[in-house]
Scaffold this active site. Structure first.
Site, PDB file in Angstrom:
ATOM      1  N   ASP A   4      70.805  47.593  55.395  1.00 43.79           N
ATOM      2  CA  ASP A   4      69.483  47.764  55.971  1.00 43.79           C
ATOM      3  C   ASP A   4      69.569  49.050  56.801  1.00 43.79           C
ATOM      4  O   ASP A   4      70.664  49.502  57.149  1.00 43.79           O
ATOM      5  CB  ASP A   4      69.146  46.554  56.846  1.00 43.79           C
ATOM      6  CG  ASP A   4      67.821  46.721  57.560  1.00 43.79           C
ATOM      7  OD1 ASP A   4      66.835  47.077  56.899  1.00 43.79           O
ATOM      8  OD2 ASP A   4      67.782  46.504  58.782  1.00 43.79           O
ATOM      9  N   ASP A  19      67.296  50.495  59.907  1.00 44.43           N
ATOM     10  CA  ASP A  19      67.192  50.395  61.362  1.00 44.43           C
ATOM     11  C   ASP A  19      67.966  49.185  61.880  1.00 44.43           C
ATOM     12  O   ASP A  19      67.752  48.055  61.427  1.00 44.43           O
ATOM     13  CB  ASP A  19      65.726  50.252  61.774  1.00 44.43           C
ATOM     14  CG  ASP A  19      64.888  51.451  61.379  1.00 44.43           C
ATOM     15  OD1 ASP A  19      64.660  52.314  62.232  1.00 44.43           O
ATOM     16  OD2 ASP A  19      64.467  51.514  60.201  1.00 44.43           O
TER      17      ASP A  19
END
Length: 231
Positions: free
Chosen positions: A7, A9
């Protein structure tokens, strides 16, 4: 292990400082109470809508006034996308190790492509990232497995041989639904509603730091090397 997906952020890149700066400035400009930095950090993974609702909680998300504030937030962020944003400490060393072992790494994110690409370019990661899957690339975003399968397809790998690392329940759900080995990055932007029972996320592993992630991946790399040698 034949590839590692992250992922964006809160897992690969620490973007919270820029969001905190922008949201707190919006609070001051609107003459509203300044939202606590820790609270903003916990909402980063929920996207722009959740960020702006911290400033204007009384507005419905489809209110034209709210949408205008949301667009202003996105415009400010796009113009200042990596002022205080950095890879998490130790992450560059981890990526270099993967690259040296010829293990491709990539990103599956719910962040819009234009912002994701700008961020990777600002951090000189765009050429190193083997695959980038964003919401515009699929019909169904995480927690649906569609973006995970697309990343696997672009890597020309079976999803069962891919590790996915994330800091939100939808990351773990998407990885599990695609039959990937999932790692919960507990150092990330864990949503307040889910942080008290990490075992309930049903990740294959939980790590508290990038150093812990590197140790775990090293063990998988060693297994990968042993299998390659035996073949």
């Amino acid at each position: 292990m034949q590839a590692v997906l992250f992922d964006l952020d809160g897992t690969l890149i620490d973007t919270a400082a820029d969001f905190i700066r922008i949201i707190q400035e919006m609070c001051r400009q609107a003459q509203r109470p300044v939202v606590d930095a820790a609270h903003i950090r916990s909402q980063v993974s929920e996207g722009a809508r959740a960020m702006v609702q911290l400033v204007y909680p009384e507005l419905a998300s489809d209110d034209p006034v709210f949408l205008a504030h949301r667009q202003r937030f996105l415009d400010i962020y796009a113009e200042n996308i990596a002022v205080d944003t950095r890879l998490f400490a130790g992450m560059d060393e981890l990526l270099l190790q993967l690259e040296a072992a010829q293990i491709p790494w990539g990103i599956v994110t719910n962040k819009p492509r234009a912002l994701s690409e700008s961020l990777l370019k600002a951090l000189a990661l765009e050429q190193r990232c083997a695959v980038l899957v964003c919401p515009e690339d699929v019909q169904h975003t995480k927690p649906d497995p569609e973006p995970m399968y697309l990343a696997a397809k672009q890597l020309q790998l079976d999803s069962q041989h891919i590790i996915y690392v994330g800091d939100h329940p939808r990351d773990i759900d998407a990885g599990r639904n695609a039959h990937m080995y999932t790692i919960l990055a507990a150092y990330g932007y864990l949503p307040a509603a889910y942080r008290d029972d990490l075992a309930a996320w049903h990740a294959d592993a939980i790590i508290d730091s990038v150093a812990d992630l590197q140790k775990l991946l090293n063990s998988r790399l060693a297994h990968h090397a042993t299998r390659a040698y035996s073949l």
